[in-house]
Design a protein around this motif. Structure first.
Motif, short mmCIF file in Angstrom:
data_model
loop_
_atom_site.label_atom_id
_atom_site.label_comp_id
_atom_site.label_asym_id
_atom_site.label_seq_id
_atom_site.Cartn_x
_atom_site.Cartn_y
_atom_site.Cartn_z
N ILE A 16 0.87 -1.19 0.00
CA ILE A 16 0.00 0.00 0.00
C ILE A 16 0.90 1.23 0.00
N SER A 17 0.49 2.24 -0.72
CA SER A 17 1.24 3.49 -0.78
C SER A 17 0.47 4.59 -0.09
N ILE A 18 1.13 5.28 0.79
CA ILE A 18 0.59 6.48 1.42
C ILE A 18 1.72 7.49 1.39
N TYR A 19 1.59 8.43 0.48
CA TYR A 19 2.67 9.37 0.17
C TYR A 19 3.32 9.91 1.43
N PRO A 20 4.62 9.84 1.54
CA PRO A 20 5.64 9.41 0.59
C PRO A 20 6.16 7.99 0.84
N PHE A 21 5.36 7.15 1.49
CA PHE A 21 5.83 5.83 1.90
C PHE A 21 5.18 4.71 1.08
N ILE A 22 5.93 3.63 0.94
CA ILE A 22 5.41 2.37 0.41
C ILE A 22 5.51 1.36 1.54
N PHE A 23 4.38 0.78 1.92
CA PHE A 23 4.35 -0.24 2.96
C PHE A 23 4.19 -1.60 2.28
N LEU A 24 5.05 -2.54 2.63
CA LEU A 24 5.00 -3.88 2.06
C LEU A 24 4.75 -4.91 3.14
N LYS A 25 4.10 -6.00 2.77
CA LYS A 25 3.72 -7.05 3.71
C LYS A 25 4.94 -7.78 4.28
N ASN A 26 5.98 -7.98 3.42
CA ASN A 26 7.19 -8.64 3.91
C ASN A 26 8.43 -8.16 3.16
N LYS A 27 9.58 -8.43 3.73
CA LYS A 27 10.86 -7.92 3.23
C LYS A 27 11.20 -8.40 1.82
N SER A 28 10.83 -9.61 1.48
CA SER A 28 11.18 -10.15 0.16
C SER A 28 10.55 -9.35 -0.98
N LEU A 29 9.46 -8.66 -0.72
CA LEU A 29 8.78 -7.88 -1.75
C LEU A 29 9.58 -6.66 -2.19
N LYS A 30 10.55 -6.25 -1.38
CA LYS A 30 11.40 -5.11 -1.76
C LYS A 30 12.16 -5.37 -3.05
N GLN A 31 12.38 -6.65 -3.36
CA GLN A 31 13.14 -7.03 -4.55
C GLN A 31 12.24 -7.17 -5.79
N HIS A 38 4.41 -0.54 -9.32
CA HIS A 38 2.97 -0.36 -9.13
C HIS A 38 2.73 0.66 -8.02
N GLU A 39 3.41 0.50 -6.91
CA GLU A 39 3.22 1.41 -5.78
C GLU A 39 3.77 2.81 -6.08
N LYS A 40 4.85 2.90 -6.85
CA LYS A 40 5.38 4.21 -7.24
C LYS A 40 4.40 4.97 -8.14
N ILE A 41 3.67 4.22 -8.98
CA ILE A 41 2.65 4.86 -9.81
C ILE A 41 1.59 5.49 -8.91
N HIS A 42 1.21 4.77 -7.85
CA HIS A 42 0.24 5.34 -6.90
C HIS A 42 0.81 6.57 -6.19
N LEU A 43 2.08 6.55 -5.86
CA LEU A 43 2.69 7.73 -5.23
C LEU A 43 2.60 8.95 -6.15
N LYS A 44 2.83 8.72 -7.44
CA LYS A 44 2.74 9.81 -8.42
C LYS A 44 1.30 10.33 -8.51
N GLN A 45 0.35 9.41 -8.54
CA GLN A 45 -1.06 9.80 -8.59
C GLN A 45 -1.42 10.63 -7.35
N GLN A 46 -0.94 10.19 -6.20
CA GLN A 46 -1.23 10.90 -4.95
C GLN A 46 -0.63 12.30 -4.95
N SER A 47 0.58 12.43 -5.46
CA SER A 47 1.21 13.75 -5.49
C SER A 47 0.48 14.70 -6.43
N GLU A 48 -0.05 14.17 -7.54
CA GLU A 48 -0.81 14.99 -8.48
C GLU A 48 -2.09 15.55 -7.86
N LEU A 49 -2.71 14.75 -7.01
CA LEU A 49 -3.99 15.15 -6.42
C LEU A 49 -3.84 15.64 -4.98
N LEU A 50 -2.62 16.02 -4.62
CA LEU A 50 -2.36 16.58 -3.30
C LEU A 50 -2.82 15.66 -2.17
#
Length: 107
Positions: A16-31, A38-50
């Motif tokens: 889940i993304s909550i600007y400016p953070f990406i929260f992941l369920k477990n450490k292996s997902l970082k890779q 996908h989550e970075k796209i959400h961060l961009k969307q969030q920044s566009e809409l304040l």
């Protein structure tokens, strides 16, 4: 910044993304570049809409889709923000070429 927390990510989701953070369920997902993109796209969307307007729009659209489809998963997959993120998550260069408010193309 990426934060690992199995407690902050809702059940049945892996990130889940909550600007400016990406929260992941477990450490292996970082890779996993696809999930991170996908989550970075959400961060961009969030920044566009304040940020706050993103979440108002996101949940309003979700409720509308839920009434329309009467199915949680189908409603979620048909939110314009999710449609954009899922369609482009494999394209690691997507954010470099993305136009402002591109999620509108997925309404």
């Amino acid at each position: 910044m990426i934060i690992i927390s199995k407690y902050l990510v809702p059940k049945n989701y892996i990130g889940i993304s909550i600007y400016p953070f990406i929260f992941l369920k477990n450490k292996s997902l970082k890779q996993n570049n696809i999930i991170i993109n996908h989550e970075k796209i959400h961060l961009k969307q969030q920044s566009e809409l304040l940020w706050v307007f993103f979440f108002i729009w996101y949940f309003s659209e979700f409720l509308f889709k839920l009434m329309k489809y009467k199915n949680w998963q189908i409603a979620y997959k048909n939110i314009s923000f999710e449609k954009e993120a899922y369609k482009n998550e494999s394209n690691i260069n997507y954010l470099k070429n993305r136009k402002l408010y591109s999620f509108l193309n997925y309404l």
